[in-house]
Write a protein that holds these residues in place. Structure first.
Motif, PDB file in Angstrom:
ATOM      1  N   ILE A  40       0.844  -1.207   0.000  1.00 41.60           N
ATOM      2  CA  ILE A  40       0.000   0.000   0.000  1.00 41.60           C
ATOM      3  C   ILE A  40       0.881   1.259   0.000  1.00 41.60           C
ATOM      4  O   ILE A  40       0.669   2.176  -0.791  1.00 41.60           O
ATOM      5  CB  ILE A  40      -0.961  -0.009   1.214  1.00 41.60           C
ATOM      6  CG1 ILE A  40      -1.996  -1.121   1.047  1.00 41.60           C
ATOM      7  CG2 ILE A  40      -1.656   1.348   1.381  1.00 41.60           C
ATOM      8  CD1 ILE A  40      -2.878  -1.353   2.254  1.00 41.60           C
ATOM      9  N   VAL A  41       1.887   1.284   0.891  1.00 41.66           N
ATOM     10  CA  VAL A  41       2.744   2.473   1.004  1.00 41.66           C
ATOM     11  C   VAL A  41       3.519   2.706  -0.303  1.00 41.66           C
ATOM     12  O   VAL A  41       3.597   3.825  -0.803  1.00 41.66           O
ATOM     13  CB  VAL A  41       3.693   2.347   2.216  1.00 41.66           C
ATOM     14  CG1 VAL A  41       4.756   3.424   2.204  1.00 41.66           C
ATOM     15  CG2 VAL A  41       2.899   2.438   3.508  1.00 41.66           C
ATOM     16  N   LEU A  42       4.052   1.611  -0.888  1.00 37.29           N
ATOM     17  CA  LEU A  42       4.798   1.755  -2.151  1.00 37.29           C
ATOM     18  C   LEU A  42       3.897   2.281  -3.261  1.00 37.29           C
ATOM     19  O   LEU A  42       4.263   3.192  -3.998  1.00 37.29           O
ATOM     20  CB  LEU A  42       5.348   0.392  -2.584  1.00 37.29           C
ATOM     21  CG  LEU A  42       6.817   0.115  -2.325  1.00 37.29           C
ATOM     22  CD1 LEU A  42       7.221  -1.213  -2.922  1.00 37.29           C
ATOM     23  CD2 LEU A  42       7.694   1.225  -2.872  1.00 37.29           C
ATOM     24  N   PHE A  43       2.693   1.709  -3.350  1.00 39.58           N
ATOM     25  CA  PHE A  43       1.742   2.131  -4.387  1.00 39.58           C
ATOM     26  C   PHE A  43       1.396   3.612  -4.206  1.00 39.58           C
ATOM     27  O   PHE A  43       1.438   4.394  -5.153  1.00 39.58           O
ATOM     28  CB  PHE A  43       0.484   1.244  -4.311  1.00 39.58           C
ATOM     29  CG  PHE A  43      -0.541   1.593  -5.359  1.00 39.58           C
ATOM     30  CD1 PHE A  43      -0.349   1.212  -6.684  1.00 39.58           C
ATOM     31  CD2 PHE A  43      -1.688   2.301  -5.028  1.00 39.58           C
ATOM     32  CE1 PHE A  43      -1.289   1.542  -7.657  1.00 39.58           C
ATOM     33  CE2 PHE A  43      -2.633   2.635  -5.992  1.00 39.58           C
ATOM     34  CZ  PHE A  43      -2.436   2.247  -7.315  1.00 39.58           C
ATOM     35  N   ALA A  44       1.096   4.003  -2.959  1.00 41.40           N
ATOM     36  CA  ALA A  44       0.722   5.400  -2.685  1.00 41.40           C
ATOM     37  C   ALA A  44       1.879   6.334  -3.046  1.00 41.40           C
ATOM     38  O   ALA A  44       1.674   7.379  -3.680  1.00 41.40           O
ATOM     39  CB  ALA A  44       0.339   5.560  -1.217  1.00 41.40           C
ATOM     40  N   THR A  45       3.116   5.949  -2.685  1.00 41.51           N
ATOM     41  CA  THR A  45       4.277   6.797  -2.972  1.00 41.51           C
ATOM     42  C   THR A  45       4.443   6.997  -4.481  1.00 41.51           C
ATOM     43  O   THR A  45       4.638   8.113  -4.955  1.00 41.51           O
ATOM     44  CB  THR A  45       5.566   6.150  -2.407  1.00 41.51           C
ATOM     45  OG1 THR A  45       5.317   5.750  -1.075  1.00 41.51           O
ATOM     46  CG2 THR A  45       6.740   7.101  -2.439  1.00 41.51           C
ATOM     47  N   ILE A  46       4.343   5.880  -5.233  1.00 42.71           N
ATOM     48  CA  ILE A  46       4.543   5.965  -6.683  1.00 42.71           C
ATOM     49  C   ILE A  46       3.424   6.799  -7.319  1.00 42.71           C
ATOM     50  O   ILE A  46       3.682   7.678  -8.144  1.00 42.71           O
ATOM     51  CB  ILE A  46       4.629   4.549  -7.297  1.00 42.71           C
ATOM     52  CG1 ILE A  46       5.917   3.861  -6.817  1.00 42.71           C
ATOM     53  CG2 ILE A  46       4.629   4.627  -8.829  1.00 42.71           C
ATOM     54  CD1 ILE A  46       6.021   2.390  -7.146  1.00 42.71           C
ATOM     55  N   MET A  47       2.176   6.568  -6.896  1.00 39.01           N
ATOM     56  CA  MET A  47       1.057   7.305  -7.483  1.00 39.01           C
ATOM     57  C   MET A  47       1.160   8.801  -7.169  1.00 39.01           C
ATOM     58  O   MET A  47       1.013   9.629  -8.060  1.00 39.01           O
ATOM     59  CB  MET A  47      -0.293   6.754  -6.986  1.00 39.01           C
ATOM     60  CG  MET A  47      -0.702   5.444  -7.609  1.00 39.01           C
ATOM     61  SD  MET A  47      -0.243   5.239  -9.323  1.00 39.01           S
ATOM     62  CE  MET A  47      -1.631   5.949 -10.148  1.00 39.01           C
ATOM     63  N   ILE A  48       1.445   9.151  -5.906  1.00 40.22           N
ATOM     64  CA  ILE A  48       1.563  10.575  -5.554  1.00 40.22           C
ATOM     65  C   ILE A  48       2.712  11.198  -6.344  1.00 40.22           C
ATOM     66  O   ILE A  48       2.578  12.287  -6.905  1.00 40.22           O
ATOM     67  CB  ILE A  48       1.747  10.772  -4.032  1.00 40.22           C
ATOM     68  CG1 ILE A  48       0.485  10.330  -3.304  1.00 40.22           C
ATOM     69  CG2 ILE A  48       2.053  12.235  -3.699  1.00 40.22           C
ATOM     70  CD1 ILE A  48       0.563  10.429  -1.800  1.00 40.22           C
ATOM     71  N   GLY A  49       3.850  10.457  -6.458  1.00 35.19           N
ATOM     72  CA  GLY A  49       4.991  10.953  -7.235  1.00 35.19           C
ATOM     73  C   GLY A  49       4.587  11.244  -8.671  1.00 35.19           C
ATOM     74  O   GLY A  49       4.950  12.265  -9.237  1.00 35.19           O
ATOM     75  N   ILE A  57       7.347  12.869 -15.172  1.00 32.90           N
ATOM     76  CA  ILE A  57       6.185  12.230 -15.808  1.00 32.90           C
ATOM     77  C   ILE A  57       4.953  12.613 -14.995  1.00 32.90           C
ATOM     78  O   ILE A  57       4.897  12.376 -13.785  1.00 32.90           O
ATOM     79  CB  ILE A  57       6.350  10.697 -15.841  1.00 32.90           C
ATOM     80  CG1 ILE A  57       7.584  10.334 -16.654  1.00 32.90           C
ATOM     81  CG2 ILE A  57       5.104  10.035 -16.421  1.00 32.90           C
ATOM     82  CD1 ILE A  57       7.981   8.876 -16.547  1.00 32.90           C
ATOM     83  N   TYR A  58       3.976  13.219 -15.657  1.00 32.73           N
ATOM     84  CA  TYR A  58       2.850  13.811 -14.942  1.00 32.73           C
ATOM     85  C   TYR A  58       1.550  13.148 -15.393  1.00 32.73           C
ATOM     86  O   TYR A  58       1.085  13.366 -16.498  1.00 32.73           O
ATOM     87  CB  TYR A  58       2.848  15.325 -15.234  1.00 32.73           C
ATOM     88  CG  TYR A  58       1.733  16.116 -14.597  1.00 32.73           C
ATOM     89  CD1 TYR A  58       1.138  15.706 -13.412  1.00 32.73           C
ATOM     90  CD2 TYR A  58       1.285  17.299 -15.181  1.00 32.73           C
ATOM     91  CE1 TYR A  58       0.128  16.444 -12.837  1.00 32.73           C
ATOM     92  CE2 TYR A  58       0.286  18.047 -14.620  1.00 32.73           C
ATOM     93  CZ  TYR A  58      -0.299  17.607 -13.438  1.00 32.73           C
ATOM     94  OH  TYR A  58      -1.295  18.344 -12.879  1.00 32.73           O
ATOM     95  N   LEU A  59       0.977  12.313 -14.523  1.00 34.40           N
ATOM     96  CA  LEU A  59      -0.277  11.627 -14.868  1.00 34.40           C
ATOM     97  C   LEU A  59      -1.463  12.526 -14.542  1.00 34.40           C
ATOM     98  O   LEU A  59      -1.494  13.154 -13.499  1.00 34.40           O
ATOM     99  CB  LEU A  59      -0.424  10.337 -14.052  1.00 34.40           C
ATOM    100  CG  LEU A  59       0.525   9.191 -14.346  1.00 34.40           C
ATOM    101  CD1 LEU A  59       0.135   7.998 -13.487  1.00 34.40           C
ATOM    102  CD2 LEU A  59       0.484   8.810 -15.809  1.00 34.40           C
ATOM    103  N   ARG A  60      -2.436  12.584 -15.456  1.00 38.64           N
ATOM    104  CA  ARG A  60      -3.666  13.340 -15.176  1.00 38.64           C
ATOM    105  C   ARG A  60      -4.822  12.609 -15.805  1.00 38.64           C
ATOM    106  O   ARG A  60      -4.789  12.290 -16.981  1.00 38.64           O
ATOM    107  CB  ARG A  60      -3.559  14.728 -15.798  1.00 38.64           C
ATOM    108  CG  ARG A  60      -3.479  15.815 -14.776  1.00 38.64           C
ATOM    109  CD  ARG A  60      -3.606  17.140 -15.415  1.00 38.64           C
ATOM    110  NE  ARG A  60      -4.943  17.677 -15.112  1.00 38.64           N
ATOM    111  CZ  ARG A  60      -5.221  18.949 -15.226  1.00 38.64           C
ATOM    112  NH1 ARG A  60      -4.314  19.800 -15.678  1.00 38.64           N
ATOM    113  NH2 ARG A  60      -6.410  19.392 -14.926  1.00 38.64           N
ATOM    114  N   PHE A  61      -5.819  12.302 -15.011  1.00 40.30           N
ATOM    115  CA  PHE A  61      -6.951  11.538 -15.545  1.00 40.30           C
ATOM    116  C   PHE A  61      -8.211  12.371 -15.665  1.00 40.30           C
ATOM    117  O   PHE A  61      -9.284  11.842 -15.849  1.00 40.30           O
ATOM    118  CB  PHE A  61      -7.231  10.308 -14.678  1.00 40.30           C
ATOM    119  CG  PHE A  61      -6.108   9.307 -14.692  1.00 40.30           C
ATOM    120  CD1 PHE A  61      -5.582   8.866 -15.900  1.00 40.30           C
ATOM    121  CD2 PHE A  61      -5.570   8.821 -13.510  1.00 40.30           C
ATOM    122  CE1 PHE A  61      -4.540   7.944 -15.933  1.00 40.30           C
ATOM    123  CE2 PHE A  61      -4.536   7.902 -13.528  1.00 40.30           C
ATOM    124  CZ  PHE A  61      -4.015   7.467 -14.740  1.00 40.30           C
TER     125      PHE A  61
END
Ligand code: HEM
Length: 120
Positions: free
Chosen positions: A99-108, A115-119
């Motif tokens: 969970i922490v790794l996923f949250a860190t990567i997504m927030i990054g 690289i800037y994700l926008r949905f």
């Protein structure tokens, strides 16, 4: 530019983490310990590039959170590998690391540099 280095250091760390995990699982202690040390060196690159990224944009709660989560992620990788090595790894440790790794990567990736994700 710096974000690319941060991303590169993260990818290197995660690949090394995968290798160390599988070597510990297979019981190949010697190789695992050596790669574990190499992974710790790559942590330093993640930390250094991450710290250098901080002054590049105005400070915000999300960026502060990203910084904290980044440091926590690395600590949790170490805790995970320590329990794996001792043979007392619990589901709680595994799930919280994921969970922490996923949250860190997504927030990054949602933050504006690199690289800037926008949905939306
Ligand atoms: C395993 C640990 C870490 C992971 C998985 C991670 C993940 C990421 C990712 C995926 C990005 C986006 C990069 C890009 O778009 O090119 C990012 C950006 C960033 N990271 Fe990390 N990071 C980690 C550790 C750290 C640490 C330790 C720090 C600070 C001490 C840090 C500070 C930052 C900052 C300031 C940004 C830029 C955010 C922005 O766009 O404003 N990260 N991180």
């Amino acid at each position: 530019m710096l974000t690319q280095y941060h991303l590169l250091a993260i990818i290197l760390t995660l690949v090394l983490f995968g290798l160390v995990y599988s070597l510990y699982r297979k019981g190949q202690q010697r190789k695992a310990v050596i790669l574990h040390q190499v992974m710790r060196v790559s942590f330093l690159f993640v930390l250094a590039t991450g710290i250098l990224l901080v002054p590049m944009m105005p400070f915000s709660i999300l960026r502060g959170g990203k910084l904290l989560l980044g440091i926590i992620s690395m600590g949790m990788i170490e805790i995970f590998l320590m329990h794996l090595n001792k043979g007392d790894l619990t589901k709680f440790t595994t799930v919280s690391l994921m969970i922490v790794l996923f949250a860190t990567i997504m927030i990054g990736l949602f933050l504006p540099l690199g690289i800037y994700l926008r949905f939306w």
